[in-house]
Scaffold this motif. Sequence first.
Motif, short mmCIF file in Angstrom:
data_model
loop_
_atom_site.label_atom_id
_atom_site.label_comp_id
_atom_site.label_asym_id
_atom_site.label_seq_id
_atom_site.Cartn_x
_atom_site.Cartn_y
_atom_site.Cartn_z
N PRO A 146 1.25 -1.12 0.91
CA PRO A 146 -0.09 -0.17 0.32
C PRO A 146 0.79 1.18 -0.16
CG PRO A 146 -0.90 -1.59 1.63
CD PRO A 146 0.89 -2.16 0.80
N LEU A 147 2.43 0.96 0.37
CA LEU A 147 2.75 2.21 0.38
C LEU A 147 3.91 2.39 -0.83
CD1 LEU A 147 4.58 2.06 3.98
CD2 LEU A 147 2.77 3.26 3.55
N SER A 148 4.04 4.00 -1.84
CA SER A 148 4.72 3.52 -2.79
C SER A 148 6.40 3.66 -1.61
CB SER A 148 5.01 5.84 -2.39
OG SER A 148 5.38 6.10 -1.84
N THR A 149 6.90 3.67 -2.95
CA THR A 149 8.55 2.92 -3.40
C THR A 149 8.62 3.97 -2.25
OG1 THR A 149 8.63 2.17 -5.11
CG2 THR A 149 11.11 1.98 -4.46
N ARG A 150 8.74 4.81 -1.59
CA ARG A 150 9.50 6.12 -1.06
C ARG A 150 9.57 5.77 0.26
NH1 ARG A 150 14.06 8.10 0.95
NH2 ARG A 150 13.24 10.34 1.58
N ASN A 151 7.76 5.64 0.06
CA ASN A 151 7.36 5.59 1.98
C ASN A 151 7.50 4.33 2.57
OD1 ASN A 151 6.50 8.24 2.02
ND2 ASN A 151 4.31 7.34 0.81
#
Length: 177
Positions: A146-151
């Motif tokens: 559910p998180l972006s790669t950065r997150n």
Amino acid sequence: MPDVQKKTTSQKRVATQKTESNIFDPAKQVLWSRPGYLVRRLNQIHYAMFYEECKTQNVTPVQYGVLTALSLSPWLDQTAIGMELGLDRTTTADVVKRLQERGLVERRVNPTDKRSRQAVITPEGLRIMGLLQEGMARAQRRLLEPLSTRNQEIFMKLLSTLVEANNQYSRTTLKPM
């Protein structure tokens, strides 16, 4: 006339949703404000994902962790295994015993300290790890999906920071390999 009824039904649905969102929900408004609750809940979710992905071999995440530790450092004593994974002595002994019963690890009395036992992963344990590797990796990816790669990167750094900063408060202090 049917258009009016649909509009009225739709308006009622929106009004009901607004009313429901104003209802006190302890889980969202109290429990979800507690980091400890969310960490425990996330751990439960991870266990469920791990089981879904790895159910064929009947290995728990903790057992997989012990196998991993032993694959990296053969003939660790049970105290060291516990320290590597943050497990207490009783849990470590039980997990290693179960893995031994399944032929996934071998145990022996420590030749330099007869009071302790050492363990090593067996070829069968390595084979099982190989079978579970992709499923374990899928469970990890699903958890963070559910998180972006950065997150995901930020989240992992923050988790590591919290674990390292609070390690001394654990009943079993983690001592990395």
